[in-house]
Each structure stands twice: as structure tokens, then as C-alpha cells.
Motif scaffolding. Structure first.
Motif, PDB file in Angstrom:
ATOM      1  N   ARG A 140      20.081 -52.275   9.645  1.00 30.84           N
ATOM      2  CA  ARG A 140      21.153 -53.345   9.412  1.00 30.84           C
ATOM      3  C   ARG A 140      21.828 -53.312   8.466  1.00 30.84           C
ATOM      4  N   GLN A 152      12.461 -50.055   9.850  1.00 28.84           N
ATOM      5  CA  GLN A 152      12.784 -51.713   9.507  1.00 28.84           C
ATOM      6  C   GLN A 152      10.976 -52.183   8.655  1.00 28.84           C
ATOM      7  N   PHE A 194      22.207 -55.704  17.753  1.00 35.80           N
ATOM      8  CA  PHE A 194      22.470 -55.353  16.855  1.00 35.80           C
ATOM      9  C   PHE A 194      23.663 -54.712  17.194  1.00 35.80           C
ATOM     10  N   ARG A 199      26.376 -52.171  12.039  1.00 34.72           N
ATOM     11  CA  ARG A 199      26.598 -50.865  11.797  1.00 34.72           C
ATOM     12  C   ARG A 199      27.377 -50.672  10.676  1.00 34.72           C
ATOM     13  N   CYS A 208      14.785 -46.808  15.327  1.00 38.06           N
ATOM     14  CA  CYS A 208      15.906 -47.313  14.634  1.00 38.06           C
ATOM     15  C   CYS A 208      17.083 -47.159  16.045  1.00 38.06           C
ATOM     16  N   PRO A 209      17.856 -47.618  15.485  1.00 39.24           N
ATOM     17  CA  PRO A 209      19.368 -47.867  16.478  1.00 39.24           C
ATOM     18  C   PRO A 209      20.156 -46.309  16.751  1.00 39.24           C
TER      19      PRO A 209
END
Length: 156
Positions: free
Chosen positions: A101, A82, A136, A141, A18-19
Motif C-alpha cells: 500500500r 506486508q 486494495f 496502488r 502481494c496484490p
């Protein structure tokens, strides 16, 4: 007699990939909306000091984090992932799922997304270079934050 109150919805995060910006959005939302957010990973994760945020470290191995989420998720919860197979599993349990996303996984789209994923796996297995995900961006975001806000508004 009144029935017991339903358990409040929770947010589960497949946190290994996860970003960081998505985690930050979730941390702020946890305190603002007073909702439990649990990051599940097979590595130690740093979380803010908040009574609404916690991390769950699971043993390493394929799908260990996925299995831990599936074992704990309930209908109405939100899962951020994801991982398309994980999304399919939690949708089958009545939870909702979105990717980092901001793209929601739905019962209408999950079969197609699984097929595409499997096809891409076959191509990679045959040695075809398929490339990775795009970088990303700020728009990702924003899309995630928008989807999260809509989910939070529906649960009120």
C-alpha cells in the motif's frame, strides 16, 4: 586503482500475498529502470518475459520465503512485503522495505508496528474477531507506485 563497482540494488518481493496490481507496477518498473525484481513465493508464479524479472519458488513452510529473502538481500535493496517481522529483519540488514500500500517501514516505526501486530495476534488467539485488511484500492496502488518511484530516483 579504482574500487570495484558496488552491486546494483535489487527489489525483492514477498510474493505469496502481494496484490496483482503491485506486481504489474514492479514488472513495468523493472524494465523501465533496468533493475532486478525477484518474486519469492512457495508456489509457482507466472512472470513476464523480461531479463529483469524472475521468480524464486521456495519449499513450503512457515517463513520459508522470508528466510530466502533475508539470505539474499543486501544493504540498499528494497523489499516489498506486508510481513512486519520480515520488514524488521531486512531493515536490520540495511535494506529498505515498503508494504504493497506504499507505507514505508522505517527503523523509527518498526518496533511500534511489531507491537501492534503482536497485540492483534494475542487478540485473535483469545478468540476476538479483529477483521482483516481493508480492500486494495486505486489509491493504494498510486501510493505504492509513488514510493517505488521515489526509491528508484534515490538510487540513480
Amino acid at each position: 586503482m579504482t574500487p570495484p563497482a558496488a552491486d546494483p540494488a535489487r527489489i525483492w518481493v514477498d510474493a505469496d500475498a502481494c496484490p496483482g496490481p503491485v506486481k504489474e507496477i514492479l514488472f513495468r518498473a523493472a524494465d523501465r529502470a533496468q533493475i532486478a525484481v525477484t518474486l519469492v513465493a512457495n508456489q509457482w508464479l507466472r512472470t513476464p518475459s523480461s531479463r529483469h524479472v524472475r521468480a524464486l519458488q521456495v519449499e513450503g513452510g512457515p517463513d520459508a520465503a522470508d528466510d530466502a529473502i533475508v539470505a539474499r538481500v543486501t544493504a540498499g535493496d528494497l523489499v516489498v512485503t506486508q510481513d512486519i517481522p520480515l520488514a524488521a529483519r531486512v531493515l536490520a540488514l540495511g535494506a529498505q522495505a515498503i508494504d504493497p500500500r506504499g507505507q514505508p517501514f522505517t527503523s523509527d516505526s518498526i518496533a511500534e508496528r511489531l507491537s501492534i501486530r503482536d497485540f492483534m495476534d494475542e487478540l485473535r488467539g483469545a478468540g476476538v474477531q479483529t477483521g482483516g485488511p481493508t480492500a486494495f484500492h486505486a489509491r493504494d496502488r498510486q501510493a505504492f507506485a509513488g514510493q517505488l518511484d521515489r526509491w528508484l530516483a534515490r538510487r540513480r
